[in-house]
Design a protein around this motif. Structure first.
Motif, PDB file in Angstrom:
ATOM      1  N   GLN A   1      -6.226  -2.465   0.983  1.00  0.00           N
ATOM      2  CA  GLN A   1      -4.808  -3.164   0.879  1.00  0.00           C
ATOM      3  C   GLN A   1      -3.400  -2.662   0.941  1.00  0.00           C
ATOM      4  OE1 GLN A   1      -5.486  -4.738  -3.086  1.00  0.00           O
ATOM      5  NE2 GLN A   1      -6.598  -6.101  -2.750  1.00  0.00           N
ATOM      6  N   LYS A   2      -3.629  -1.063   0.472  1.00  0.00           N
ATOM      7  CA  LYS A   2      -2.375  -0.127   0.234  1.00  0.00           C
ATOM      8  C   LYS A   2      -2.353   0.067   2.169  1.00  0.00           C
ATOM      9  CE  LYS A   2      -2.722   1.147  -4.201  1.00  0.00           C
ATOM     10  NZ  LYS A   2      -3.246   2.136  -5.002  1.00  0.00           N
TER      11      LYS A   2
ATOM     12  N   LYS B   1      -0.211  -2.298   3.787  1.00  0.00           N
ATOM     13  CA  LYS B   1       1.110  -2.540   3.204  1.00  0.00           C
ATOM     14  C   LYS B   1       1.749  -1.431   4.924  1.00  0.00           C
ATOM     15  CE  LYS B   1       1.012  -4.930  -0.608  1.00  0.00           C
ATOM     16  NZ  LYS B   1       1.109  -4.684  -2.389  1.00  0.00           N
TER      17      LYS B   1
ATOM     18  N   ASP C   1       1.885  -2.441   8.369  1.00  0.00           N
ATOM     19  CA  ASP C   1       2.804  -3.643   8.589  1.00  0.00           C
ATOM     20  C   ASP C   1       4.228  -2.309   8.143  1.00  0.00           C
ATOM     21  OD1 ASP C   1       0.957  -5.262   8.632  1.00  0.00           O
ATOM     22  OD2 ASP C   1       1.357  -6.248   6.920  1.00  0.00           O
ATOM     23  N   PHE C   2       4.466  -1.589   7.622  1.00  0.00           N
ATOM     24  CA  PHE C   2       5.773  -1.166   7.454  1.00  0.00           C
ATOM     25  C   PHE C   2       5.717  -0.259   8.444  1.00  0.00           C
ATOM     26  CE2 PHE C   2       8.119   2.880   6.517  1.00  0.00           C
ATOM     27  CZ  PHE C   2       9.194   2.261   6.226  1.00  0.00           C
TER      28      PHE C   2
ATOM     29  N   ASP D   1       2.675  -0.375  -6.074  1.00  0.00           N
ATOM     30  CA  ASP D   1       3.491  -0.853  -5.366  1.00  0.00           C
ATOM     31  C   ASP D   1       4.799  -0.583  -5.115  1.00  0.00           C
ATOM     32  OD1 ASP D   1       1.324  -1.954  -3.823  1.00  0.00           O
ATOM     33  OD2 ASP D   1       1.584  -4.306  -4.575  1.00  0.00           O
TER      34      ASP D   1
ATOM     35  N   LEU E   1       4.835   3.038  -3.540  1.00  0.00           N
ATOM     36  CA  LEU E   1       5.284   2.431  -2.003  1.00  0.00           C
ATOM     37  C   LEU E   1       6.523   2.320  -1.871  1.00  0.00           C
ATOM     38  CD1 LEU E   1       1.632   1.062  -0.502  1.00  0.00           C
ATOM     39  CD2 LEU E   1       2.702   3.363  -0.326  1.00  0.00           C
ATOM     40  N   GLN E   2       7.060   1.690  -1.903  1.00  0.00           N
ATOM     41  CA  GLN E   2       8.088   0.627  -1.728  1.00  0.00           C
ATOM     42  C   GLN E   2       9.123   1.738  -1.310  1.00  0.00           C
ATOM     43  OE1 GLN E   2       7.870  -2.154   0.144  1.00  0.00           O
ATOM     44  NE2 GLN E   2      10.093  -2.196   0.463  1.00  0.00           N
TER      45      GLN E   2
END
Lengths: 425, 425, 425, 425
Positions: free
Chosen positions: D327-328, D331, D334-335, D401, D404-405
């Motif tokens: 999942q990470k 992400k 995507d980023f 999350d 990560l963000q």
């Protein structure tokens, strides 16, 4: 003369002997493109001493010069002392060969064999650049001493070293992978990517036509590009012209049609003209940083070879000889393409350039059978390639039309005897 | 004949040339123990082509045979095909040399030079044993190709390789450290201690008298002990008899007086008898595990050399030749010991064995000066050793007393010219 | 706690495991000079992690510091980023160790093991000098990666490489041949004779006492002469102090009593003080020509080790610790000489220096038996030497007299159990 | 606490240090995905100790276990003696990792670093096969000791060896030349043509994603084909999973999605879970022909690492952890694809797999600038590739999350600050 007992070889000579197995007779005489065995059987020679007899056997002109020299008590062996005949050769080689081709090379006598010149070239390239690696090419053949063997592709011969062969990188020769790919794209990627694991080499060494590796002829544009890559990366280009040189491909140096000037050139085999052991290494004058005696060898000053090599240069005084080679080459090519077409079972592909040509047979073992059959019928011809898949036509460059035709006839008969009926149109 | 311009060599030949620097003239004729330059100046030859002309220049008997052969269109170059002359040589070498000495060897033609035979020997030893290292000895000289150079001691020549020279271990030759110590005690410690860092080698390679390394003659008991050590540890013993062989030390093989039978023997230089490039490798029949063609080379079948080599074997048909060598050797030794005593400033030490002898001069540079002075006076003689500290007497084995005496006279005059007055008793 | 099934190791762990075969039990606790197995059996530790636990197990002072650091979330792993603890170590190592000994070294973190520091030293020496060869010594042990293994003597371990180990020359360590000969006479002959086949090396690498090779202690005058030879020939001297360093021989660096200052020093094992993986390479500031990142490794910044290594340096703040080691060393020597005398059947010879000592047993296999017997009786002790001929006493440096005596008693009992009755006077 | 003077590093530490140049501050605390320097500045860690901290810094669970162990006087350092904690690790690694993946491997402790495991793998492969060469791939990175460096591509690091790196052949990694060509066509030609000059190798060694060489991810079908080729030619396949393993690409072993079972697997970096030096080599049981002690090393038995490595295996007891990583990874991908699109001036290309990813920047030097800019803004991130052309996102696998963000934001700000305005749709 009593006939020689073939057991003598079995009994006294090492198992390493090989040509005598493929050509199982005892030779006693040779002239031009012909050899005779002790039984008086005549053979057409399409082998030319594996390229060491480009002018045929016992050429009259050279023979006379040699006999005169010997009878006059000219010095035979002089290491690298100065002799009249050595001076003559140096001058004449420059005048007849180098100068007209606009080549400016120093001449080194590295010992009288192909492997001597290759070893001297590798040593010099490493010394000049201070780098250790040398790029060689798949199916290249450069000799049997450890330095030369390290740049030779053949697995069986490499294994004979008994030690890992190092300080070399093998790259794909022209058309090694398939025709869709320029193998130099690949080579360049290795040079340009400093994470490739291929360290900047001292030199690249290659044959323009691979004599032992399957009569693979590199395309001229491939050779040109190799030259450009070498220049771009400051890598020395060594052309091993031991087998392809001295006219075998149609010009004195095999690289002439590519319009390149290698940094170092290795020559031997037909250089003496008469089959005498002789080799030279040519290189750009600015590379001549050898210390006196840093490379040496006992048989560097073999004056018999100076004599015959100088005499052989007479063939090159005008362009007629080159023209003749080209005409014969065209005939040989025609013949080979013709039988390839006529005998599809051969699965034959023409390969090579000039009078360094052959047929690659698709069927395993067939090339060896053709050569054996031809020998029985009076033609000497060897095979080439990693699986002996090519039968190799190496007639003397000065063979006449009659000789060529006799050879052709024997080859065709041999092929015919081995495969099904020819295709008839 | 117009005279040769010495600039030709300067202009066209590589800087690597060396003997022509020490003997700066152009030679044009040679017979027996004499050479003549283009000016007609005569030289006594105490150099013998660095051991390649043990029978002198252009021996009449061999010359006749060679000229006849050439004129009869005998095959010159035949790779390793069977020829009448090769069979003759094999048979005669066995009959005249091997059998009477109770030696049972297979004969390999490894290419025509000393380094070819050494490389073939190293390859075979590694192949047979499956081991990679070879023990060589200080001041050994075995050739200039990478394999042979790896077992050669000379630092300048090693550096010419441009790569690290590996898979070898150097051990001290007899008397290398000092006379109080048997260097083999040292060598054996390395073998018997499995923490020594010296891996069990495939072979040891050595010259019984070191021709380039300073005319160092190993003692017979040292050679015997080397042989015993090799047997004990199952290491192959390779004697490089390229320079010391063919009678130079008094017997055909230099190792005969030690009563040993090496596993492999390397021969070249004087083997052809006439200065023609030629070499053989001899080995125990059970070591002959070569695959056909596993080692090869273009000039393995040089029939001119078979002819002269066979003719040269006539010298060895009875014991007279050996006796003659020994007599001359005694004279040379007397002479050298005499001038050593007479000219203490030479700080001379006699070295060598048979007709492979010299004077080691304690004063640096002096040996070179003696050789140069002698050349001016008409004697050709080279120096040897890591610092060229030895002047080296290598007269032809068949030189007559007059020739010897002429040489002695020139040497003494040369020494006299360079050092203070002799000691008079 | 359930007891561990020894089959787990058999089943899952590679056959390469070795100490667990000599010490066949499962350890679960350790403090100071004692270890306990899962059965609660106590062992006196005369092994000290093969020299990695010179301060014993789980030293209280270091343990407290380490636990505090971990609990405070100090960074554990930081590659070669800057951290507070790394700075502290650098400063303290300079202040406590280098400066007082008048040593000026740059500190490199080459990765946390002995072989990492050795490999970095070899690389640097070659880079600095531009030479490829390194001289190592018989029975030296420097590690198991290819570079370090190349300078290691042990034949079994060398064979594990699967490739020839090159670019090194093995020379005889002090007393390798016999006591009458200074092995450096031999080494120097090789350097001074440019025909010796030994190319001028980049460096010499050696241990002052050989820990794995048989507890051979070089004489101080031998070490001094090595240093002089290196200086004379401009060869870098690398002391591998991985096992002999950090006080094991009585001083922090083992080479201090010789009064030499090596160019490069390799340290690991006891450097962290607590058995944590840690190594440094020290070298003269002018040799620090590394490019950033030219040598690297993941575990160069292990802060736990910085913490304990800094704490361990407290032992060295004054001279008391060195004095204590010397006193204990004297006791150990007395004990060993005594049992050697008392049990002549041991054919024992004392070897080593400081607390890096042992008894070389003349009878093959006996040292192993003594160690096995001692293990049964509660003492951990290993053997050393090419034939495991030495039993090796490596107690922690901070062991107390009681611990020493317990160890002595077990050793004597073990010897007694294996040989005939002691000699009684 | 007084602040550390950065000059300490300049003054005492070798110039070889490198990460401290890119991250110029002194770190003093670390937890999870955060680090703090001495000034209290907080950093998000997208570096993870170059893959050695996949579970972040000072994981609570492991920390507790470690502190308890230390305080209980558990043995710290035990070489390869048997300990309770080693048994636990062996059993648990088999139960949690190997068995569920149907892998049957023996476990070797080769020393605690990545280069130790690689060297042990190379040695074993050569020993088992009796062959010397190993095929490595362009831009592979395997370590800094001579054996590992020989299979590493980076030219600068190779040069640090100071000797030629031999016994290896470099082949093109997936997509090395261009996308139209399957590099394995090329590799196979070399194997199948026995004149290719590439001797049959002992092994191939490769990373499935190249961490140092530019985050190049091989396609699964390429890996499968490598495996097939190895099987066909009886070549051992070594996967170096030092950086890509332990979940970094989404599965414990990086090769799992390819469905292959390598013969030998190298693991280190995150294996201990806590940043402690630790490594293992896994291999097929039938390859376990090591003699006891044939490869060894002091720090093979570091019990702290056994403790934390065993604790870390709890993450792998069910599938949740793998799911989270995926999942990470989605992400992050995507980023990265988003900013690549948004900032065309980056000339960015996404590369890598799982959480081992980055952006290759077309503009030279830009990746380094992005990393430097990000560091100023509180993000630790390194670059990769032969020209540092990739900025590399290596967050801890267990980052949340929010973390990560935060990282994404800093990266985007950094990019924004360096290139022109983003493209807006």
């Amino acid at each position: 003369m009593t006939k020689t007992d073939m057991n003598i070889f079995e009994k006294y000579e090492s198992e390493v002997r090989s040509y005598c197995r493929g050509f199982p007779t005892v030779f006693s005489k040779a002239k031009g493109y012909k050899m005779w065995d002790e039984n008086g059987k005549e053979y057409i020679d399409f082998f030319s001493g594996a390229g060491a007899l480009n002018y045929g056997h016992n050429d009259d002109h050279m023979q006379d010069k040699l006999v005169d020299y010997i009878k006059s008590d000219g010095p035979t062996h002089t290491l690298d002392m100065a002799t009249t005949e050595k001076a003559n050769f140096l001058q004449k080689f420059n005048d007849v060969i180098l100068k007209p081709r606009d080549l400016d090379y120093k001449i080194m006598f590295p010992g009288p064999t192909g492997t001597n010149t290759v070893e001297s070239a590798l040593k010099l390239a490493r010394k000049v650049t201070g780098r250790t690696d040398v790029i060689s090419f798949t199916n290249g053949f450069h000799g049997m001493t450890i330095g030369s063997l390290s740049v030779t592709g053949n697995a069986m011969k490499r294994k004979g070293a008994g030690i890992p062969l190092n300080n070399t990188v093998t790259m794909p020769y022209d058309n090694f992978v398939d025709e869709s790919m320029d193998t130099l794209d690949y080579l360049e990627r290795f040079l340009e990517d400093n994470g490739s694991g291929v360290d900047l080499p001292a030199a690249m060494i290659l044959e323009t036509v691979q004599g032992e590796g399957g009569i693979n002829a590199a395309r001229m544009e491939w050779l040109k590009r190799v030259d450009e890559i070498c220049k771009r990366w400051d890598i020395l280009l060594i052309i091993d012209d031991v087998q392809a040189g001295v006219g075998r491909t149609g010009t004195f140096f095999s690289f002439e049609p590519a319009g390149i000037k290698p940094d170092i050139v290795c020559m031997s085999k037909s250089l003496s003209g008469y089959g005498l052991p002789f080799a030279i290494t040519l290189f750009r004058p600015d590379l001549d940083i050898w210390a006196p005696g840093e490379h040496n060898g006992t048989f560097r000053g073999f004056n018999h070879a100076f004599i015959t090599a100088s005499a052989a240069l007479d063939y090159w005084k005008d362009e007629q000889f080159e023209k003749n080679i080209k005409q014969k080459a065209a005939k040989v090519k025609d013949f080979l393409e013709n039988i390839t077409e006529k005998y599809p079972e051969l699965q034959g592909t023409f390969c090579g350039r000039g009078l360094m040509v052959g047929i690659e047979c698709g069927k395993e073992g067939l090339a060896d059978e053709v050569a054996a059959e031809a020998f029985d019928r009076g033609l000497i011809m060897e095979t080439s390639g990693p699986k002996s898949e090519v039968f190799k036509l190496f007639p003397p460059l000065n063979i006449d039309d009659e000789g060529l035709q006799k050879g052709f006839d024997i080859i065709e008969e041999s092929v015919k005897a081995l495969v099904s009926e020819p295709v008839t149109n």
